[in-house]
Design an enzyme around this catalytic site. Sequence first.
Site, short mmCIF file in Angstrom:
data_model
loop_
_atom_site.label_atom_id
_atom_site.label_comp_id
_atom_site.label_asym_id
_atom_site.label_seq_id
_atom_site.Cartn_x
_atom_site.Cartn_y
_atom_site.Cartn_z
N HIS A 10 0.83 -1.21 0.00
CA HIS A 10 0.00 0.00 0.00
C HIS A 10 0.86 1.27 0.00
CE1 HIS A 10 1.12 0.71 4.15
NE2 HIS A 10 1.01 -0.61 4.30
N ARG A 61 -5.74 0.60 4.20
CA ARG A 61 -4.61 1.17 3.45
C ARG A 61 -4.30 0.33 2.22
NH1 ARG A 61 -2.91 -0.92 8.41
NH2 ARG A 61 -0.89 -1.97 8.60
N GLU A 88 -1.20 -7.13 7.43
CA GLU A 88 0.15 -6.89 7.95
C GLU A 88 0.42 -7.84 9.12
OE1 GLU A 88 2.97 -6.60 7.78
OE2 GLU A 88 3.56 -4.49 7.67
N HIS A 182 1.09 -5.66 2.49
CA HIS A 182 1.83 -4.87 3.48
C HIS A 182 3.31 -5.23 3.50
CE1 HIS A 182 -2.05 -3.61 5.22
NE2 HIS A 182 -2.43 -4.75 4.69
C1 DG2 Z 1 4.32 -1.35 8.90
C2 DG2 Z 1 5.62 -2.06 8.73
O1 DG2 Z 1 3.39 -2.05 8.12
O2 DG2 Z 1 6.53 -1.60 9.62
O3 DG2 Z 1 3.02 -2.25 10.69
O4 DG2 Z 1 4.26 -0.49 11.11
O5 DG2 Z 1 3.30 -2.15 5.59
O6 DG2 Z 1 1.22 -2.00 6.89
O7 DG2 Z 1 2.80 -0.03 6.77
P1 DG2 Z 1 2.63 -1.51 6.79
C3 DG2 Z 1 3.84 -1.36 10.35
P2 DG2 Z 1 8.02 -2.16 9.70
O8 DG2 Z 1 7.96 -3.64 9.97
O9 DG2 Z 1 8.72 -1.83 8.40
O10 DG2 Z 1 8.61 -1.40 10.88
#
Ligand code: DG2
Length: 247
Positions: A10, A61, A88, A182
């Site tokens: 995203h 997102r 994610e 993600h």
């Molecule tokens: C980010 C990844 O996930 O963070 O959950 O903070 O891709 O949904 O923005 P996304 C989060 P990092 O593992 O790179 O710190």
Amino acid sequence: MTYTLCLLRHGESDWNAKNLFTGWVDVPLSEKGRAEAVYSGELIRDVGLRPDVVHTSLLRRAISTSNIALDVADRHWIPVRRSWRLNERHYGALQGKDKKATLQEFGEEQFMTWRRSYDVPPPAIEPDTQFSQAGDVRYADLGDEAPRTECLKDVIARFLPYWNDAIVPDLTANKTVLVVAHGNSLRALVKHLDNVSDGDIVGLNIPTGMPLVYRLDENLVPTVAGGEYLDPHAAAAAAEAVANQGR
Ligand code: DG2
């Protein structure tokens, strides 16, 4: 004969912009993230990639990014499937916490272990706290399967059944498949596709809003290891920025 798979993280979310651990918290795209989604749609359109089906997570997102990008590419009408298995990685008790403050409080080693280690999850989130998903109706069917924290190994375990049962059948039916997900759920997918070792996956970062195209042979092995970003120069710079988050 190859199968075509396009992966898209995203666009930047409000919490990516604020440098907060997000995980399963359902935050919207930032203005920059919406612009990234438009750009990814332009790239997909301009190389003549025509997705036949899109798979997304249950988080807005990813859903908004796919809607915007497909609209720009004039493929807004294709069938959509969504699954929590593309969500994610659940960031446990870190959800809602500032990445920089977490780095300062716990130090580089612990911070990077939580962010990038293969098999060490952050502490589990308490169900009655602000950023828990306990009680979120979209996960009601999961029951005990609903995670309260996850490491990358856990993400691979819950993602693989969806890969095998939902995405592979689309690929082998010769559909061009777009997966909008993600940073860490796509790291899980790339690890599986490229057979990346548990050690090497630590160094792999996926940038926001950058389409990554894989051509897969009949055994679903990438013809080019690591796939090909449609804008490789911008993708390399953006991946570097992800690696340095919190510093
Ligand atoms: C980010 C990844 O996930 O963070 O959950 O903070 O891709 O949904 O923005 P996304 C989060 P990092 O593992 O790179 O710190």
